[in-house]
Design a protein around this motif. Structure first.
Motif, PDB file in Angstrom:
ATOM      1  N   ASP B 190     -38.464  -2.739 -15.197  1.00  0.00           N
ATOM      2  CA  ASP B 190     -39.681  -2.503 -14.439  1.00  0.00           C
ATOM      3  C   ASP B 190     -40.357  -3.790 -13.971  1.00  0.00           C
ATOM      4  O   ASP B 190     -41.467  -3.737 -13.435  1.00  0.00           O
ATOM      5  N   GLY B 191     -39.696  -4.931 -14.213  1.00  0.00           N
ATOM      6  CA  GLY B 191     -40.253  -6.197 -13.721  1.00  0.00           C
ATOM      7  C   GLY B 191     -41.604  -6.538 -14.312  1.00  0.00           C
ATOM      8  O   GLY B 191     -42.502  -7.012 -13.616  1.00  0.00           O
ATOM      9  N   PHE B 192     -41.770  -6.296 -15.605  1.00  0.00           N
ATOM     10  CA  PHE B 192     -43.059  -6.566 -16.268  1.00  0.00           C
ATOM     11  C   PHE B 192     -43.189  -8.065 -16.547  1.00  0.00           C
ATOM     12  O   PHE B 192     -43.214  -8.509 -17.695  1.00  0.00           O
ATOM     13  N   SER B 193     -43.345  -8.847 -15.475  1.00  0.00           N
ATOM     14  CA  SER B 193     -43.358 -10.306 -15.633  1.00  0.00           C
ATOM     15  C   SER B 193     -44.637 -10.799 -16.302  1.00  0.00           C
ATOM     16  O   SER B 193     -44.690 -11.924 -16.777  1.00  0.00           O
ATOM     17  N   GLU B 194     -45.662  -9.989 -16.349  1.00  0.00           N
ATOM     18  CA  GLU B 194     -46.904 -10.413 -16.998  1.00  0.00           C
ATOM     19  C   GLU B 194     -46.852 -10.238 -18.517  1.00  0.00           C
ATOM     20  O   GLU B 194     -47.807 -10.544 -19.216  1.00  0.00           O
ATOM     21  N   LEU B 195     -45.717  -9.763 -19.000  1.00  0.00           N
ATOM     22  CA  LEU B 195     -45.573  -9.506 -20.436  1.00  0.00           C
ATOM     23  C   LEU B 195     -44.974 -10.730 -21.128  1.00  0.00           C
ATOM     24  O   LEU B 195     -43.945 -11.247 -20.714  1.00  0.00           O
ATOM     25  N   VAL B 196     -45.647 -11.168 -22.190  1.00  0.00           N
ATOM     26  CA  VAL B 196     -45.142 -12.281 -23.001  1.00  0.00           C
ATOM     27  C   VAL B 196     -45.062 -11.820 -24.455  1.00  0.00           C
ATOM     28  O   VAL B 196     -46.054 -11.355 -25.022  1.00  0.00           O
ATOM     29  N   ALA B 197     -43.868 -11.931 -25.043  1.00  0.00           N
ATOM     30  CA  ALA B 197     -43.723 -11.702 -26.483  1.00  0.00           C
ATOM     31  C   ALA B 197     -43.494 -13.060 -27.111  1.00  0.00           C
ATOM     32  O   ALA B 197     -42.631 -13.816 -26.670  1.00  0.00           O
ATOM     33  N   ILE B 198     -44.276 -13.378 -28.124  1.00  0.00           N
ATOM     34  CA  ILE B 198     -44.135 -14.694 -28.755  1.00  0.00           C
ATOM     35  C   ILE B 198     -43.869 -14.495 -30.244  1.00  0.00           C
ATOM     36  O   ILE B 198     -44.597 -13.770 -30.924  1.00  0.00           O
ATOM     37  N   PHE B 230     -36.095 -16.472 -21.864  1.00  0.00           N
ATOM     38  CA  PHE B 230     -36.238 -16.925 -23.253  1.00  0.00           C
ATOM     39  C   PHE B 230     -36.615 -18.391 -23.256  1.00  0.00           C
ATOM     40  O   PHE B 230     -35.945 -19.209 -22.622  1.00  0.00           O
ATOM     41  N   VAL B 231     -37.681 -18.738 -23.940  1.00  0.00           N
ATOM     42  CA  VAL B 231     -38.068 -20.152 -24.058  1.00  0.00           C
ATOM     43  C   VAL B 231     -38.440 -20.449 -25.504  1.00  0.00           C
ATOM     44  O   VAL B 231     -38.792 -19.550 -26.274  1.00  0.00           O
ATOM     45  N   GLU B 232     -38.357 -21.721 -25.836  1.00  0.00           N
ATOM     46  CA  GLU B 232     -38.702 -22.147 -27.194  1.00  0.00           C
ATOM     47  C   GLU B 232     -39.866 -23.124 -27.151  1.00  0.00           C
ATOM     48  O   GLU B 232     -40.086 -23.800 -26.149  1.00  0.00           O
ATOM     49  N   CYS B 233     -40.588 -23.174 -28.257  1.00  0.00           N
ATOM     50  CA  CYS B 233     -41.643 -24.184 -28.366  1.00  0.00           C
ATOM     51  C   CYS B 233     -41.933 -24.438 -29.841  1.00  0.00           C
ATOM     52  O   CYS B 233     -41.407 -23.752 -30.709  1.00  0.00           O
ATOM     53  N   GLN B 234     -42.760 -25.443 -30.071  1.00  0.00           N
ATOM     54  CA  GLN B 234     -43.198 -25.764 -31.434  1.00  0.00           C
ATOM     55  C   GLN B 234     -44.438 -24.932 -31.728  1.00  0.00           C
ATOM     56  O   GLN B 234     -45.517 -25.219 -31.225  1.00  0.00           O
ATOM     57  N   GLY B 235     -44.267 -23.947 -32.583  1.00  0.00           N
ATOM     58  CA  GLY B 235     -45.342 -22.980 -32.781  1.00  0.00           C
ATOM     59  C   GLY B 235     -46.510 -23.503 -33.574  1.00  0.00           C
ATOM     60  O   GLY B 235     -47.589 -22.887 -33.563  1.00  0.00           O
ATOM     61  N   VAL B 257     -40.930 -15.820 -26.137  1.00  0.00           N
ATOM     62  CA  VAL B 257     -41.123 -17.190 -26.624  1.00  0.00           C
ATOM     63  C   VAL B 257     -40.730 -17.273 -28.096  1.00  0.00           C
ATOM     64  O   VAL B 257     -41.236 -16.509 -28.923  1.00  0.00           O
ATOM     65  N   TRP B 258     -39.833 -18.160 -28.383  1.00  0.00           N
ATOM     66  CA  TRP B 258     -39.466 -18.422 -29.780  1.00  0.00           C
ATOM     67  C   TRP B 258     -40.282 -19.628 -30.234  1.00  0.00           C
ATOM     68  O   TRP B 258     -39.982 -20.763 -29.890  1.00  0.00           O
ATOM     69  N   ALA B 259     -41.337 -19.363 -30.976  1.00  0.00           N
ATOM     70  CA  ALA B 259     -42.236 -20.425 -31.422  1.00  0.00           C
ATOM     71  C   ALA B 259     -41.900 -20.776 -32.872  1.00  0.00           C
ATOM     72  O   ALA B 259     -42.254 -20.053 -33.799  1.00  0.00           O
ATOM     73  N   GLN B 260     -41.233 -21.882 -33.014  1.00  0.00           N
ATOM     74  CA  GLN B 260     -40.806 -22.316 -34.352  1.00  0.00           C
ATOM     75  C   GLN B 260     -42.034 -22.715 -35.164  1.00  0.00           C
ATOM     76  O   GLN B 260     -42.826 -23.550 -34.730  1.00  0.00           O
TER      77      GLN B 260
END
Lengths: 632, 632
Positions: B190-198, B230-235, B257-260
């Motif tokens: 559905d192209g839910f580009s405004e959705l962010v899961a972190i 998928f992106v990563e960051c220092q959580g 977002v994979w926040a370590q």
């Protein structure tokens, strides 16, 4: 080799044809091609469905080459059923006619068994262990890999020398279910290299194309990311399937096979479904006799000519079907709902309809066209659907959530409970509620739904029997500031005259009241009433209760007070705990007052003493309540 | 800027420290670093837990930098709660103390609110919409992305000009749940580009490392394969988190977002957990006062010195904990079970134990070491666990399946039902059953479990209150050739003397019987009995029923016949349908006989008329039954 099938006269009144077991066993013995055996099984599968009057044709035909190849791969004489043996089972399960046809071809079923499909005591509509050779009950989608892991673990605990393969077949639509993805990582962690999951990837799920329902994305990446080996093959080429199965034995990882197939494979006019097609015609249901005769001829010719049945030259000139209009059907609670849903959505813009890949079977298929913005196709993903309904409700919408009752109330129970703790107005539309339709088997017969849903805080549980009741029920649900569950079916509603009966029966001299809910038992009660009068001289009154739990029954109870005997018909299992059991057991002793002190609704949370007091469960409150009861 | 926290005297008797709301608002105003604000919130989170006496410390500390960054990203003054606004919520939910601390820091909660955590009418143990600013009830794992999709859909239906971000925070342990993976593809479709899961990827779940529990494989591949970015960051670097959140606005895809992070981030001795550590000490529960004092000093110093609280020089010389032994605890039904499970597994090699990442909380942690082969760590994957138990049972094993009752009976309901249709002997061990422990909130309080499980065909439902009852119950379950559900808790059992009471009380002159099940209400009933005698002159007898449903209640009913009044205490919701409701309503009219004609057990399948007859539901059978009832 025997090229002539036998005939059987079905109860439906038209002759059917099938390959006797011995002719197929002979073909096996003469080293017939796998495709030849598969095509013989194809005839037997559609014939079993034809005699049963219902069953899943498309998936049976798409999966047959895979099943035959797995049979050859496992090497033994039979599909074997316990962990002491090599295991194969189908997780999607609605390909049961094909599964039985292959069991029959391997000598595990008699010819006569083929004609017991979907009959009491016969071959169940979805596989059940009651049939020797069936490893586990399936048909509730998504459980297959988990179940296969249990078989692998059991084999390992048995500490045999060699690791025997465990093969499970999945549907590509079935991959919508979260449990599939939940179950993958554990097999990788534990090095279950003997585990093979093979997908009958026929690209069409219940209503239409998987790509138009809930596309699964890059399945290879998802599977490999879960630590499995991923391979592809041509699923309607049994030799190609056999090749990848044999390769899997060299893998250190569990193997996931994407076997590309064609739904309806073997009958050209079942194979053709346009890209914009909405309702695949051969998902479930028997054919009309003319179509059956033609399909069976095609499949018999394929064997006779030693060709692939899906070769173009076997097309006997069948015109392409109109794939944009749904299958025809008669008026039922379902068709009533289809139209009523449109009315509700037209009247109230807050209403949204969610659907779990059962647009045609749960009555959303008119609304999806009229209100595409407010229609949400969730795929076979009930948990996702129910949780999404939850936040739509929190945002001011009124979601109607559609699925079969077993899937809706049991796959998404915690999600329904979670929504209930938000006191949201959500209307759960559960279809195939109760005993009938009974042919598909346990997985599709909702008998626990009332116990489950009546446990959920604030839930009103309805079961309408006619158009008037359905309208009342929907009105009640739209007024109820909490969740409602509406038990539905595809049965014929009571006619206006029949539903009038409950009021006109209120004449003197009635000795017994029959109280039903829903059309199934109302129809039976109507007949029983006549029998009671004719055979036993007993005059019975009929009552239809459109609400199964809750306060609206008080009015009914008042009416029932004038009867000496009230018989309540319940199309579901009871859910009785201690208080009710004891009250029933002590019922013969009217001197005993039995009172309940128990929870209800959403539990309070806080520190223990706070919540005990809040619920009247602390010692002081209990003592007070006991004194109150004794004073009554 | 105010560098001095305030003091508060907790009811627990020792002083705690916290940053008042105004001091943090001032820090925001003075453009303090995000880390500074996060560290202030860290103190407030552990202080709230300390005052409450329980709560999840480790995940609150690991997630705080993310929450503060999301707060800055969303830009408004508050966490906003409805679909008309930007939405942020935590799906794992047990980081509620951190969430509340950030709400407080944003001016949405008063200082005094911090001290109401887990109190009746205060801040719930897991987030609930009862708290203004909380978007949805969470804490039942895995629902977050589905819920976020509902918010996105609602925003789109509202047809605003711009697409406002919806951010949901997940735990990395939570990724075990199938619903997470079920919910991904629909957002991509559905192209839910405004959705962010972190993901707060702190690498430790309930008991231990995620890698030792159920490794999720290559999450990037799984997520990208599902059509997400998928992106990563220092959580634990809130500026880095903010960077990826801002980037997400340019994406056409939903962002994962994979926040370590580090569990316990900010308190060095909470951060250290050896690779072979088995029981992370700071998952849940308050600290002893000395540890709290030290942790709070560390967090206050971090603010004062403007440094990152997790810098090594803040270590105040705390010795490393023994990470291989579990947290200490007192004798309870849980510890009784820990030892009894070992006995059962030693006596019977068929017994296997399955566990859903709650080894320490459901009593498998002794058995997992003694019988590693027969212990199966399923992770937070209840559906997978229950289906796997099903085929282990079909293979001759006796599975004991462990989880909290809410998760076990509601997340895996259809799987439990499916197993029941195979008539398998499986023993479901449900913990946290009933009202108490009440501090964690709805998601952990099982009140629907009895209604649900007693609906399942063949299920026996038990609730023992002491060691003797537990032994009897387990014996009954081991003899029952079908499924059993044993409701358990972590409460103190009745002592032998207390459990004797029910038999010695059978003296004359007793006026009322109190019937309970399980230790919670038995303890209350014992107190109530004394109150009844002392305050009301009423002599009460006590009965503990170890089985909640079924035939064993017949014996109890016989004993109860001699009482005038019986009060039944039920630590769960009722599940009443039409028959029971009508019988209760008509109870005052003993002249009315109310009889049930209903389903029970596994439904038969076959053709409609066959199964109607089989269940006595066809008109002829109904008429016959009615005549029988009338003749009684």
């Amino acid at each position: 080799m025997n090229q002539e099938p036998s005939e059987h006269n079905s109860e439906n009144g038209h002759p059917v044809r099938y390959w006797p077991r011995d002719s197929i066993l002979e073909a096996w013995r003469l080293n017939s091609s796998l495709k030849d055996v598969a095509n013989r099984c194809r005839l037997n599968a559609i014939t079993a469905i034809q005699v049963a009057g219902s069953g899943h044709i498309g998936t049976s035909l798409s999966s047959l080459d895979i099943m035959v190849a797995v049979r050859r791969f496992l090497g033994g004489k039979t599909f074997l059923s316990t962990s002491t043996d090599r295991v194969f089972f189908s997780s999607k399960g609605h390909d049961a006619p094909a599964f039985y046809a292959v069991m029959h071809a391997c000598g595990q079923l008699e010819d006569s068994d083929l004609f017991t499909l979907r009959r009491l005591g016969g071959l169940p509509g979805h596989p059940e262990t009651i049939t020797p050779g069936v490893a586990t009950n399936t048909g509730s989608l998504g459980m297959g890999i988990s179940k296969a892991k249990g078989f692998v673990k059991a084999q390992r605990l048995a500490q045999r020398d060699s690791r025997l393969p465990v093969v499970v077949m999945l549907g590509d639509g079935e991959l919508n279910e979260g449990q599939i993805w939940e179950s993958l990582p554990g097999a990788a962690r534990d090095g279950f290299s003997e585990l093979v999951a093979i997908v009958d990837a026929n690209a069409i799920q219940s209503d239409t194309w998987t790509g138009s329902t809930l596309p699964m994305g890059d399945v290879r990446k998802r599977v490999e990311g879960s630590g499995w080996r991923f391979v592809e093959c041509q699923g309607n080429d049994p030799d190609d399937v056999l090749r990848v199965l044999e390769e899997s034995e060299k893998s250190n990882l569990p193997t996931f096979v994407w076997a590309q197939t064609v739904k309806g494979s073997g009958v050209p006019w079942m194979e053709r479904f346009p890209e914009n097609g909405e309702y695949y015609k051969f998902h479930s249901g028997a054919m009309d006799p003319i179509l059956y005769a033609e399909a069976s001829s095609i499949l018999i010719n394929a064997v006779a000519e030693g060709r692939e049945a899906n070769a173009e030259n076997l097309l006997l000139g069948r015109p392409e079907f109109d794939a944009l209009t749904p299958r025809a059907r008669t008026e039922s609670m379902l068709t009533l709902w289809e139209r009523m849903l449109c009315d509700v959505m037209a009247r109230d813009e807050r209403v949204v309809a969610l659907d779990g890949d059962l647009s045609f079977d749960t009555g959303t298929h008119l609304a999806r066209h009229r209100f595409p913005e407010r229609y949400i196709q969730s795929g076979i993903a009930e948990q996702d659907m129910v949780s999404m309904a939850g936040t739509l409700a929190l945002s001011g919408h009124i979601p109607f959530v559609h699925s079969f009752s077993t899937f809706l109330t049991m796959r998404a129970t915690e999600q329904i409970f979670n929504n209930a703790t938000e006191y949201s107005q959500i209307i759960y539309m559960g279809f195939l509620s109760g005993l009938v339709p009974s042919a598909p088997g346990f997985s599709h017969q909702a008998v626990t739904d009332v116990g489950i849903m009546s446990s959920i805080p604030g839930m009103r549980v309805f079961e309408p029997a006619c158009e008037t009741e359905l309208r009342w029920v929907v009105g009640q649900a739209l007024e109820h500031k909490g969740p409602s569950f509406i038990r539905m079916g595809g049965l014929a509603p009571l006619s206006p005259a029949e539903s009038e009966a409950s009021s006109v029966e209120r004449i003197s001299g009635i000795e017994v009241a029959l109280v039903s809910s829903g059309p199934l038992l109302a129809h039976q009660a109507i007949e029983a009433k006549d029998l009671l009068l004719d055979k036993h001289g007993v005059r019975a009154g009929l009552f239809s209760a459109a609400e199964i739990t809750g306060n609206s029954l008080e009015k009914l109870a008042k009416e029932l007070e004038s009867y000496r005997t009230v018989v309540v018909l319940e199309n579901h299992n009871p859910a009785l705990a201690k208080y009710e059991v004891l009250k029933n057991l002590l019922g013969a002793k009217p001197a005993v007052r039995v009172s309940r002190l128990g929870l209800d609704g959403v539990p309070a949370n806080g520190q223990p003493q706070e919540v005990l007091r809040y619920h009247g469960f602390d010692a002081v409150s209990i003592a007070g309540s006991v004194v109150d009861v004794m004073g009554q």
